[in-house]
Design a protein around this motif. Structure first.
Motif, mmCIF file in Angstrom:
data_model
loop_
_atom_site.group_PDB
_atom_site.id
_atom_site.type_symbol
_atom_site.label_atom_id
_atom_site.label_comp_id
_atom_site.label_asym_id
_atom_site.label_seq_id
_atom_site.Cartn_x
_atom_site.Cartn_y
_atom_site.Cartn_z
ATOM 1 N N SER A 163 18.806 32.118 34.760
ATOM 2 C CA SER A 163 19.805 32.547 33.772
ATOM 3 C C SER A 163 20.460 33.864 34.167
ATOM 4 C CB SER A 163 19.163 32.680 32.387
ATOM 5 O OG SER A 163 18.339 33.833 32.306
ATOM 6 N N LEU A 164 19.751 34.685 34.941
ATOM 7 C CA LEU A 164 20.325 35.970 35.350
ATOM 8 C C LEU A 164 21.519 35.789 36.280
ATOM 9 C CD1 LEU A 164 17.097 38.086 36.043
ATOM 10 C CD2 LEU A 164 18.507 38.034 33.981
ATOM 11 N N ARG A 165 21.581 34.640 36.971
ATOM 12 C CA ARG A 165 22.698 34.416 37.891
ATOM 13 C C ARG A 165 24.029 34.353 37.160
ATOM 14 N NH1 ARG A 165 19.772 29.581 41.374
ATOM 15 N NH2 ARG A 165 18.119 30.878 42.294
ATOM 16 N N SER A 166 24.004 33.789 35.950
ATOM 17 C CA SER A 166 25.252 33.730 35.181
ATOM 18 C C SER A 166 25.411 34.950 34.277
ATOM 19 C CB SER A 166 25.291 32.446 34.344
ATOM 20 O OG SER A 166 24.166 32.369 33.493
ATOM 21 N N ALA A 179 13.211 29.600 34.943
ATOM 22 C CA ALA A 179 14.375 29.400 34.077
ATOM 23 C C ALA A 179 15.040 30.729 33.727
ATOM 24 C CB ALA A 179 13.950 28.670 32.803
ATOM 25 N N MET A 180 14.257 31.755 33.451
ATOM 26 C CA MET A 180 14.831 33.043 33.071
ATOM 27 C C MET A 180 15.551 33.703 34.237
ATOM 28 S SD MET A 180 11.939 34.641 30.542
ATOM 29 C CE MET A 180 11.735 33.982 28.879
ATOM 30 N N LEU A 238 23.935 45.811 30.102
ATOM 31 C CA LEU A 238 22.782 45.001 29.719
ATOM 32 C C LEU A 238 21.663 45.142 30.739
ATOM 33 C CD1 LEU A 238 21.767 42.816 27.692
ATOM 34 C CD2 LEU A 238 22.559 41.129 29.354
ATOM 35 N N VAL A 239 20.454 45.449 30.259
ATOM 36 C CA VAL A 239 19.258 45.471 31.101
ATOM 37 C C VAL A 239 18.292 44.427 30.555
ATOM 38 C CG1 VAL A 239 17.267 46.815 31.839
ATOM 39 C CG2 VAL A 239 19.528 47.891 31.748
ATOM 40 N N ALA A 240 17.868 43.514 31.409
ATOM 41 C CA ALA A 240 16.938 42.463 31.010
ATOM 42 C C ALA A 240 15.509 42.941 31.235
ATOM 43 C CB ALA A 240 17.199 41.193 31.818
#
Length: 357
Positions: free
Chosen positions: A140-143, A136-137, A91-93
């Motif tokens: 979210s990357l931490r999880s 917030a985004m 996955l790449v955000a």
């Protein structure tokens, strides 16, 4: 005789912001962990995992207990997180500033062209030029823990910059040219873009200029370059209209109304992106203004809509697809264990002449 090297772009002095200087949302509740589901169901975490992935190996009663616990806790099994724990995250955000912006969309297409053939999946998010959404985004990357992340912009909040470093994954920032990117960079000088706008308008004989753009971020950088070049050339910026965010062309229409109703005579206006410029062009025509006779309009970004609206928008263009493609190539190399030879790359600016100036 050797060919002269292209001039290095001027750096963008990107503002670095502390969390206490910006809108900081309350931390969101942590998502439920598999251990919480196991405790509620009275089983082990591995039994919860089997119930979700291989339910045929469990009794009906055990499956029922686990599913009831999942429903009560709101637990969601994350296949990307499982892949990361096993060392195989794909996955790449990719976080874009505005989903309506054609240049950002082209950049995502370029990114996908490099990464998808290698088996990577893109997850797209929109920050809307908002510190709160960005915070917030990134939290979210931490999880979620993607393999890599790309931004159509540079990160200003110091807390977010540190949080991204702590993820220990490849990060590419774009759309600006700071001295201190977090990791890798494919960008251009927004200060140079503003200077190019002032120089072009001055060369066309305009002496009373206006500006429409965002008050912060890249808009402020383009205004900085616009002001400096105008002062150097001895021309006046008669009116500046800034907006907190850019959602669509209606923001450009409203900004032009403010510009012309203020009473200051303006001969030409530089709009710091093409959504604003397109709205300004539509509003000017609705008011019966001749373009460029009564008002010249110069944009930034070169989107298709701006080109199609008569008389056609003169704009400063960037190769957005190339930005995404270069960013994707940098990520692909790093994810493949290769250190890129040029982790910081500059994109050229180009003036596209049409009928609005």
């Amino acid at each position: 005789m050797t060919e002269a090297a292209a001039p290095r772009p001027n750096y963008d002095d990107v503002v670095r912001v502390r969390a206490d200087q910006a809108i900081a949302p309350r931390p969101s509740a942590r998502p439920p962990r598999i251990e919480a589901v196991a405790r509620l169901a009275g089983v082990s975490p591995i039994t919860v995992s089997r119930a979700l992935r291989q339910p045929e190996k469990l009794t009906e009663e055990t499956r029922r207990k686990v599913l009831e616990a999942v429903a009560q806790t709101g637990y969601e099994s994350n296949p990307h997180a499982r892949a990361l724990r096993s060392g195989r995250s794909t996955l790449v955000a990719a976080f874009i500033s505005n989903i309506l912006s054609q240049p950002f969309g082209l950049a995502i297409q370029g990114l996908a062209a490099e990464l998808e053939p290698e088996g990577y999946e893109l997850m797209i998010g929109q920050t809307s030029y908002s510190y709160a959404k960005e915070v917030a985004m990134i939290r979210s990357l931490r999880s979620l823990r993607p393999a890599a992340v790309m931004f159509t912009g540079v990160i200003e909040l110091e807390d977010n910059r540190q949080a991204l470093r702590e993820l220990s994954i490849p990060v590419v920032e774009t759309w600006a040219y700071p001295r201190d990117p977090i990791d890798m960079l494919v960008g251009f000088s927004n200060v140079d873009a503003g200077a190019m706008a002032a120089e072009h308008l001055a060369a066309r004989g305009y002496r009373r200029l206006g500006f429409i753009g965002r008050a912060g971020g890249r808009g402020a950088l383009r205004l900085q370059g616009f002001r400096a070049a105008a002062e150097r050339l001895g021309i006046a910026i008669a009116r500046e209209v800034t907006v907190p965010e850019v959602i669509g062309i209606t923001d450009g229409r409203a900004a032009l109304r403010r510009l012309v109703e203020d009473g200051e005579q303006v001969e030409a206006v530089f709009c710091a992106n093409d959504l604003l410029a397109t709205g300004a062009l539509i509003e000017a025509r609705a008011r019966g203004l001749g373009i460029p006779g009564d008002l010249a309009i110069l944009g930034f970004g070169d989107n298709d809509a701006a080109a199609e609206i008569a008389p056609g928008l003169t704009t400063i263009s960037i190769d957005a697809y190339s930005i995404g493609r270069r960013a994707g190539a940098l990520l692909r190399e790093r994810l493949g264990g290769v250190a890129p030879q040029m982790p910081q790359q500059a994109i050229d600016l180009e003036l596209i002449l049409r009928g609005s100036v």
